[in-house]
Design a protein around this motif. Structure first.
Motif, PDB file in Angstrom:
ATOM      1  N   PHE A 228       0.843  -1.187   0.000  1.00 12.55           N
ATOM      2  CA  PHE A 228       0.000   0.000   0.000  1.00 12.55           C
ATOM      3  C   PHE A 228       0.882   1.241   0.000  1.00 12.55           C
ATOM      4  O   PHE A 228       2.068   1.186   0.342  1.00 12.55           O
ATOM      5  N   THR A 229       0.295   2.355  -0.377  1.00 12.07           N
ATOM      6  CA  THR A 229       1.000   3.624  -0.294  1.00 12.07           C
ATOM      7  C   THR A 229       0.707   4.274   1.053  1.00 12.07           C
ATOM      8  O   THR A 229      -0.246   3.908   1.750  1.00 12.07           O
ATOM      9  N   LEU A 230       1.518   5.258   1.415  1.00 10.34           N
ATOM     10  CA  LEU A 230       1.275   5.977   2.663  1.00 10.34           C
ATOM     11  C   LEU A 230      -0.051   6.738   2.598  1.00 10.34           C
ATOM     12  O   LEU A 230      -0.753   6.871   3.615  1.00 10.34           O
ATOM     13  N   SER A 231      -0.403   7.231   1.420  1.00 11.38           N
ATOM     14  CA  SER A 231      -1.684   7.939   1.276  1.00 11.38           C
ATOM     15  C   SER A 231      -2.852   6.997   1.525  1.00 11.38           C
ATOM     16  O   SER A 231      -3.838   7.367   2.177  1.00 11.38           O
ATOM     17  N   HIS A 232      -2.745   5.789   0.999  1.00 10.36           N
ATOM     18  CA  HIS A 232      -3.799   4.794   1.214  1.00 10.36           C
ATOM     19  C   HIS A 232      -3.937   4.468   2.698  1.00 10.36           C
ATOM     20  O   HIS A 232      -5.046   4.398   3.243  1.00 10.36           O
ATOM     21  N   LEU A 233      -2.818   4.300   3.375  1.00  9.47           N
ATOM     22  CA  LEU A 233      -2.841   4.016   4.809  1.00  9.47           C
ATOM     23  C   LEU A 233      -3.488   5.159   5.580  1.00  9.47           C
ATOM     24  O   LEU A 233      -4.330   4.937   6.457  1.00  9.47           O
ATOM     25  N   GLN A 234      -3.126   6.389   5.235  1.00 13.21           N
ATOM     26  CA  GLN A 234      -3.697   7.537   5.936  1.00 13.21           C
ATOM     27  C   GLN A 234      -5.197   7.628   5.702  1.00 13.21           C
ATOM     28  O   GLN A 234      -5.966   7.872   6.638  1.00 13.21           O
ATOM     29  N   ARG A 235      -5.629   7.423   4.468  1.00 11.89           N
ATOM     30  CA  ARG A 235      -7.064   7.504   4.170  1.00 11.89           C
ATOM     31  C   ARG A 235      -7.846   6.419   4.910  1.00 11.89           C
ATOM     32  O   ARG A 235      -8.999   6.639   5.304  1.00 11.89           O
ATOM     33  N   THR A 236      -7.237   5.262   5.101  1.00 12.11           N
ATOM     34  CA  THR A 236      -7.909   4.189   5.826  1.00 12.11           C
ATOM     35  C   THR A 236      -8.096   4.563   7.295  1.00 12.11           C
ATOM     36  O   THR A 236      -9.177   4.373   7.869  1.00 12.11           O
ATOM     37  N   VAL A 237      -7.061   5.120   7.903  1.00 10.57           N
ATOM     38  CA  VAL A 237      -7.173   5.548   9.296  1.00 10.57           C
ATOM     39  C   VAL A 237      -8.197   6.684   9.414  1.00 10.57           C
ATOM     40  O   VAL A 237      -9.010   6.717  10.352  1.00 10.57           O
ATOM     41  N   ARG A 252       5.234  11.291  10.047  1.00  8.76           N
ATOM     42  CA  ARG A 252       6.311  11.306  11.033  1.00  8.76           C
ATOM     43  C   ARG A 252       6.069  10.230  12.089  1.00  8.76           C
ATOM     44  O   ARG A 252       6.991   9.524  12.510  1.00  8.76           O
ATOM     45  N   LEU A 253       4.823  10.095  12.517  1.00 13.31           N
ATOM     46  CA  LEU A 253       4.471   9.095  13.508  1.00 13.31           C
ATOM     47  C   LEU A 253       4.717   7.686  12.969  1.00 13.31           C
ATOM     48  O   LEU A 253       5.289   6.829  13.660  1.00 13.31           O
ATOM     49  N   ILE A 254       4.302   7.442  11.751  1.00 16.14           N
ATOM     50  CA  ILE A 254       4.497   6.127  11.149  1.00 16.14           C
ATOM     51  C   ILE A 254       5.990   5.803  11.047  1.00 16.14           C
ATOM     52  O   ILE A 254       6.429   4.685  11.352  1.00 16.14           O
ATOM     53  N   ASP A 255       6.779   6.791  10.656  1.00 17.19           N
ATOM     54  CA  ASP A 255       8.235   6.584  10.561  1.00 17.19           C
ATOM     55  C   ASP A 255       8.839   6.260  11.924  1.00 17.19           C
ATOM     56  O   ASP A 255       9.681   5.371  12.056  1.00 17.19           O
ATOM     57  N   GLN A 256       8.410   6.979  12.944  1.00 15.19           N
ATOM     58  CA  GLN A 256       8.965   6.778  14.280  1.00 15.19           C
ATOM     59  C   GLN A 256       8.662   5.388  14.830  1.00 15.19           C
ATOM     60  O   GLN A 256       9.480   4.797  15.528  1.00 15.19           O
ATOM     61  N   GLN A 257       7.492   4.847  14.502  1.00 20.18           N
ATOM     62  CA  GLN A 257       7.096   3.553  15.047  1.00 20.18           C
ATOM     63  C   GLN A 257       7.717   2.378  14.297  1.00 20.18           C
ATOM     64  O   GLN A 257       7.685   1.246  14.785  1.00 20.18           O
ATOM     65  N   GLU A 258       8.282   2.622  13.126  1.00 20.16           N
ATOM     66  CA  GLU A 258       8.947   1.582  12.336  1.00 20.16           C
ATOM     67  C   GLU A 258       8.028   0.391  12.089  1.00 20.16           C
ATOM     68  O   GLU A 258       8.438  -0.776  12.146  1.00 20.16           O
ATOM     69  N   LEU A 259       6.770   0.699  11.774  1.00 19.09           N
ATOM     70  CA  LEU A 259       5.786  -0.355  11.550  1.00 19.09           C
ATOM     71  C   LEU A 259       5.783  -0.875  10.122  1.00 19.09           C
ATOM     72  O   LEU A 259       5.262  -1.968   9.863  1.00 19.09           O
ATOM     73  N   ILE A 260       6.316  -0.094   9.197  1.00 16.83           N
ATOM     74  CA  ILE A 260       6.263  -0.476   7.796  1.00 16.83           C
ATOM     75  C   ILE A 260       7.651  -0.394   7.170  1.00 16.83           C
ATOM     76  O   ILE A 260       8.557   0.223   7.726  1.00 16.83           O
ATOM     77  N   GLU A 261       7.784  -1.015   6.006  1.00 19.45           N
ATOM     78  CA  GLU A 261       9.029  -0.972   5.257  1.00 19.45           C
ATOM     79  C   GLU A 261       8.710  -0.892   3.774  1.00 19.45           C
ATOM     80  O   GLU A 261       7.640  -1.331   3.331  1.00 19.45           O
ATOM     81  N   HIS A 288       5.659  -5.100  18.969  1.00 18.55           N
ATOM     82  CA  HIS A 288       5.679  -3.654  18.790  1.00 18.55           C
ATOM     83  C   HIS A 288       4.267  -3.117  18.635  1.00 18.55           C
ATOM     84  O   HIS A 288       3.466  -3.714  17.950  1.00 18.55           O
ATOM     85  N   ALA A 289       3.967  -2.038  19.284  1.00 21.04           N
ATOM     86  CA  ALA A 289       2.650  -1.414  19.190  1.00 21.04           C
ATOM     87  C   ALA A 289       2.803   0.081  19.369  1.00 21.04           C
ATOM     88  O   ALA A 289       3.820   0.575  19.824  1.00 21.04           O
ATOM     89  N   LEU A 290       1.759   0.820  18.997  1.00 21.19           N
ATOM     90  CA  LEU A 290       1.754   2.268  19.219  1.00 21.19           C
ATOM     91  C   LEU A 290       1.421   2.515  20.686  1.00 21.19           C
ATOM     92  O   LEU A 290       0.356   3.009  21.028  1.00 21.19           O
ATOM     93  N   SER A 291       2.351   2.150  21.551  1.00 24.67           N
ATOM     94  CA  SER A 291       2.056   2.107  22.980  1.00 24.67           C
ATOM     95  C   SER A 291       1.906   3.470  23.627  1.00 24.67           C
ATOM     96  O   SER A 291       1.165   3.638  24.567  1.00 24.67           O
ATOM     97  N   SER A 292       2.615   4.468  23.128  1.00 30.09           N
ATOM     98  CA  SER A 292       2.563   5.757  23.794  1.00 30.09           C
ATOM     99  C   SER A 292       2.124   6.891  22.861  1.00 30.09           C
ATOM    100  O   SER A 292       1.941   8.007  23.308  1.00 30.09           O
ATOM    101  N   ALA A 293       1.957   6.593  21.589  1.00 34.15           N
ATOM    102  CA  ALA A 293       1.613   7.641  20.633  1.00 34.15           C
ATOM    103  C   ALA A 293       0.122   7.691  20.380  1.00 34.15           C
ATOM    104  O   ALA A 293      -0.569   6.708  20.511  1.00 34.15           O
TER     105      ALA A 293
END
Length: 300
Positions: A228-237, A252-261, A288-293
């Motif tokens: 998926f693209t980052l735009s697709h991910l954002q639109r889904t959220v 920035r949040l997605i990059d910090q969490q290192e959830l995707i590659e 790994h989870a978005l535990s604090s964000a």
């Protein structure tokens, strides 16, 4: 004494996001959620649920978690003679055609809750709802202030901000005020499509759970394709939250969490330039989870 025993049933709230719209699997032409009795031959609650969903919808199930147990008296005006305990599950799937026997079909969340979609700003449906709730608050002077505070908090009025996680509270407030069809009313304009018994309450419970959970657990990837693209991910959220997100903060949040590659491939979305394709890093699903964000939601 047999007739006095409670009847147990299993209910599935299956959610998908298709074309930037959150959707729910229904039966009976959109009037109910897939369900069936929990029977002695069922090995477990989940096994029973999967059996009924397969029979009624034919749709494969993936991620499942128990949602809530509904056991209030008189939950269905059509069936007051017996007590029914409903054990509900939230399922996250990718939408497919449903060839089952229960007249299955996918319907948008906001068909049932038109006041919950704030991606384009405050929806028109809120105006008549707020007016009707304010009138209801005034019917009992001794409780007016308390009711008004609840209304303001739930609907984001008079200085209160809109909280997307109060979807269930908003629906229950409308039910208490007698504004929705399920409460025996004709239905105030903007209150959405009704469902059988308290199935719409169950859907509201699922929306509330999922809107909260996507902020601290990476469950949104259960709804995404393999790449998926980052735009697709954002639109889904955004579709799930019913809110617009601030693009730079989200990325920035997605990059910090290192959830995707990156997959190393490109995709050209309609009307746009080629964009990088990403995939979810399955190796960190459990660790790994978005535990604090919290998602950077912008309230319009």
């Amino acid at each position: 004494m047999k007739d006095a025993l409670a009847h147990a049933e299993l209910i599935a709230v299956l959610t998908a996001v298709t074309n930037d719209a959150p959707r729910v699997m229904t039966v009976s032409k959109g009037e109910a959620l897939p369900s069936g009795p929990f029977e002695l031959e069922h090995r477990s609650l989940q096994a029973g649920l999967r059996e009924w969903v397969n029979e009624q919808t034919g749709h494969p199930l993936g991620y499942l978690e128990q949602l809530y147990t509904f056991a209030d008296r008189d939950r269905s005006p059509q069936d007051r003679a017996r007590r029914t305990i409903s054990i509900s599950y939230l399922g996250l799937v990718r939408e497919q055609a449903a060839p089952g026997a229960g007249a299955p079909g996918w319907h948008g969340w906001y068909e049932y809750f038109p006041w919950e979609d704030h991606r384009e700003g405050r929806p028109d449906a809120l105006a008549p709802i707020a007016e009707a709730l304010n009138a209801w608050a005034a019917t009992e002077p001794s409780r007016r202030d308390h009711r008004q505070k609840r209304i303001d908090l739930s609907l984001g009025l008079n200085g209160a901000g809109w909280n997307e996680e109060l979807a269930l509270q908003r629906y229950e407030l409308m039910y208490e005020a007698g504004l929705v069809t399920e409460a025996g009313a004709q239905g105030v304009p903007g209150t959405g499509r009704p469902m059988f018994a308290d199935h719409r309450r169950m859907l509201a419970t699922a929306i509330t759970r999922l809107r909260a959970k996507i902020k601290y657990r990476p469950v949104v990837f259960e709804l995404m394709p393999e790449s998926f693209t980052l735009s697709h991910l954002q639109r889904t959220v955004e579709a799930l939250a019913g809110l617009a997100l601030h693009k730079p903060n989200f990325r920035r949040l997605i990059d910090q969490q290192e959830l995707i590659e990156e997959t190393g491939e490109m995709s050209s979305e309609t009307g746009g330039r080629p964009a990088k394709l990403y995939r979810y890093r399955r190796a960190i699903l459990e660790e790994h989870a978005l535990s604090s964000a919290r998602l950077p939601l912008s309230r319009n």
